[in-house]
Write an enzyme that holds these catalytic residues in place. Structure first.
Site, PDB file in Angstrom:
ATOM      1  N   HIS A   1       0.827  -1.309  -0.169  1.00 38.98           N
ATOM      2  CA  HIS A   1       0.136   0.204  -0.072  1.00 38.98           C
ATOM      3  C   HIS A   1       0.728   1.180   0.036  1.00 38.98           C
ATOM      4  O   HIS A   1       0.244   2.169   0.312  1.00 38.98           O
ATOM      5  CB  HIS A   1      -0.891   0.212   1.281  1.00 38.98           C
ATOM      6  CG  HIS A   1      -1.955  -1.037   0.969  1.00 38.98           C
ATOM      7  ND1 HIS A   1      -2.837  -1.477   2.095  1.00 38.98           N
ATOM      8  CD2 HIS A   1      -2.526  -1.698   0.057  1.00 38.98           C
ATOM      9  CE1 HIS A   1      -3.817  -2.307   1.730  1.00 38.98           C
ATOM     10  NE2 HIS A   1      -3.666  -2.608   0.587  1.00 38.98           N
TER      11      HIS A   1
ATOM     12  N   CYS B   1       4.772  11.065 -13.995  1.00 42.29           N
ATOM     13  CA  CYS B   1       5.915  10.220 -14.713  1.00 42.29           C
ATOM     14  C   CYS B   1       6.134   9.017 -13.836  1.00 42.29           C
ATOM     15  O   CYS B   1       7.168   8.268 -14.029  1.00 42.29           O
ATOM     16  CB  CYS B   1       7.166  10.873 -14.885  1.00 42.29           C
ATOM     17  SG  CYS B   1       8.117  11.405 -13.522  1.00 42.29           S
TER      18      CYS B   1
ATOM     19  N   CYS C   1      11.046  14.989 -13.684  1.00 46.87           N
ATOM     20  CA  CYS C   1      10.380  15.610 -14.839  1.00 46.87           C
ATOM     21  C   CYS C   1      10.118  17.128 -14.498  1.00 46.87           C
ATOM     22  O   CYS C   1       9.752  17.798 -15.433  1.00 46.87           O
ATOM     23  CB  CYS C   1       9.251  14.721 -15.296  1.00 46.87           C
ATOM     24  SG  CYS C   1       7.827  15.150 -14.089  1.00 46.87           S
TER      25      CYS C   1
ATOM     26  N   LEU D   1      -5.772  -9.757  17.314  1.00 50.60           N
ATOM     27  CA  LEU D   1      -6.267  -9.345  18.545  1.00 50.60           C
ATOM     28  C   LEU D   1      -7.505  -9.938  18.850  1.00 50.60           C
ATOM     29  O   LEU D   1      -7.910 -10.422  19.875  1.00 50.60           O
ATOM     30  CB  LEU D   1      -6.198  -7.740  18.708  1.00 50.60           C
ATOM     31  CG  LEU D   1      -6.591  -7.207  20.179  1.00 50.60           C
ATOM     32  CD1 LEU D   1      -5.360  -7.551  21.250  1.00 50.60           C
ATOM     33  CD2 LEU D   1      -6.543  -5.687  19.895  1.00 50.60           C
ATOM     34  N   GLU D   2      -8.322 -10.011  17.938  1.00 58.24           N
ATOM     35  CA  GLU D   2      -9.723 -10.681  17.793  1.00 58.24           C
ATOM     36  C   GLU D   2      -9.681 -11.308  16.438  1.00 58.24           C
ATOM     37  O   GLU D   2      -8.927 -10.964  15.457  1.00 58.24           O
ATOM     38  CB  GLU D   2     -10.796  -9.816  18.146  1.00 58.24           C
ATOM     39  CG  GLU D   2     -10.591  -8.435  17.257  1.00 58.24           C
ATOM     40  CD  GLU D   2     -11.577  -7.269  17.626  1.00 58.24           C
ATOM     41  OE1 GLU D   2     -12.165  -6.793  16.967  1.00 58.24           O
ATOM     42  OE2 GLU D   2     -11.637  -7.322  19.033  1.00 58.24           O
TER      43      GLU D   2
END
Length: 230
Positions: A106, A117, A136, A199-200
């Site tokens: 991500h 560019c 650029c 955690l869950e």
């Protein structure tokens, strides 16, 4: 040596003080996702988006890895070439802990991207709207973050590594965000042992062979210790 692919999400960095989407009072709670994490939001109000990621960048720069990040770095050091971390997180805590085989699907807070560019460079702590690309020279810099509606990075490489994995582990992920939420299904189809550390229970918990629930700083070091003793 088994080949291990580890997916990490916001839950592994929460104990380092970096909030998840769902934390009340955190940075995310103060903004709508549509406003700060979409290309449309950036087009509408680039100043808001740049300010938001400047705040996140400053927060991440101050954060320190926790025991979970450290344990994964120790696992990589003990099994060089056989451990890949695929992270949904944009902080650099895996690298700060000593991991080097990390794919940021991500994007990264410490990276800037040219919308014209596709050149990437190290982001300044405070980016500005209309910042110039060093390649650029267009005023088209943006945070190097994969926003909702954009295609995550490294998908072909991740798919290949999932096909080769003997063990697939997901740590601190909600199971809400695709394509990452589908990695367990892909890894299982290729024959990997699948493990959730969270955690869950996540939204896809039923697809895992093995589960460990509790704070990442406790469950991950124990799991790594078990792997290294095996």
């Amino acid at each position: 040596m088994p080949k291990i692919v580890i997916l990490t999400g916001a839950g592994i960095s929460a104990e380092s003080g970096l909030g998840t989407f769902r934390d009340e009072g955190g940075l995310w709670a103060q903004h709508r996702i549509e406003d700060v994490a979409t290309p449309e939001g950036f087009a509408r109000n680039p100043q808001l988006v740049v300010d938001f990621y400047n705040a996140r960048r400053a927060q991440a720069a101050e954060a320190s890895p926790n025991a979970a990040h450290v344990a994964l770095a120790q696992l990589e050091a003990a099994m060089p070439g056989d451990v890949l971390i695929v992270t949904q997180n944009v902080d650099g805590l895996h690298e700060k802990a000593g991991s080097s085989n990390v794919l940021h699907m991500h994007g990264q807070l410490d990276s800037a991207l040219c919308a014209a560019c596709d050149h990437r460079w190290e982001a300044t702590l405070k980016m500005t709207v209309g910042q110039t690309c060093p390649a650029c020279y267009q005023p088209t810099a943006r945070p190097d973050i994969v926003w909702f509606g954009e295609i995550p990075y490294y998908m072909e490489e991740i798919e290949m590594r999932l096909s080769e994995a003997d063990i697939f582990a997901a740590i601190g992920t909600s199971g809400n965000v695709y394509p990452a939420a589908g990695f367990v299904q892909a890894a299982a189809a290729y024959g990997a042992l699948t493990v959730e550390l969270n955690l869950e229970p996540s939204m896809v918990v039923s697809q895992f062979d093995e589960t460990h629930f509790g704070p990442a700083s406790e469950t991950v070091p124990k799991w790594v210790e078990g792997l290294l003793k095996a």
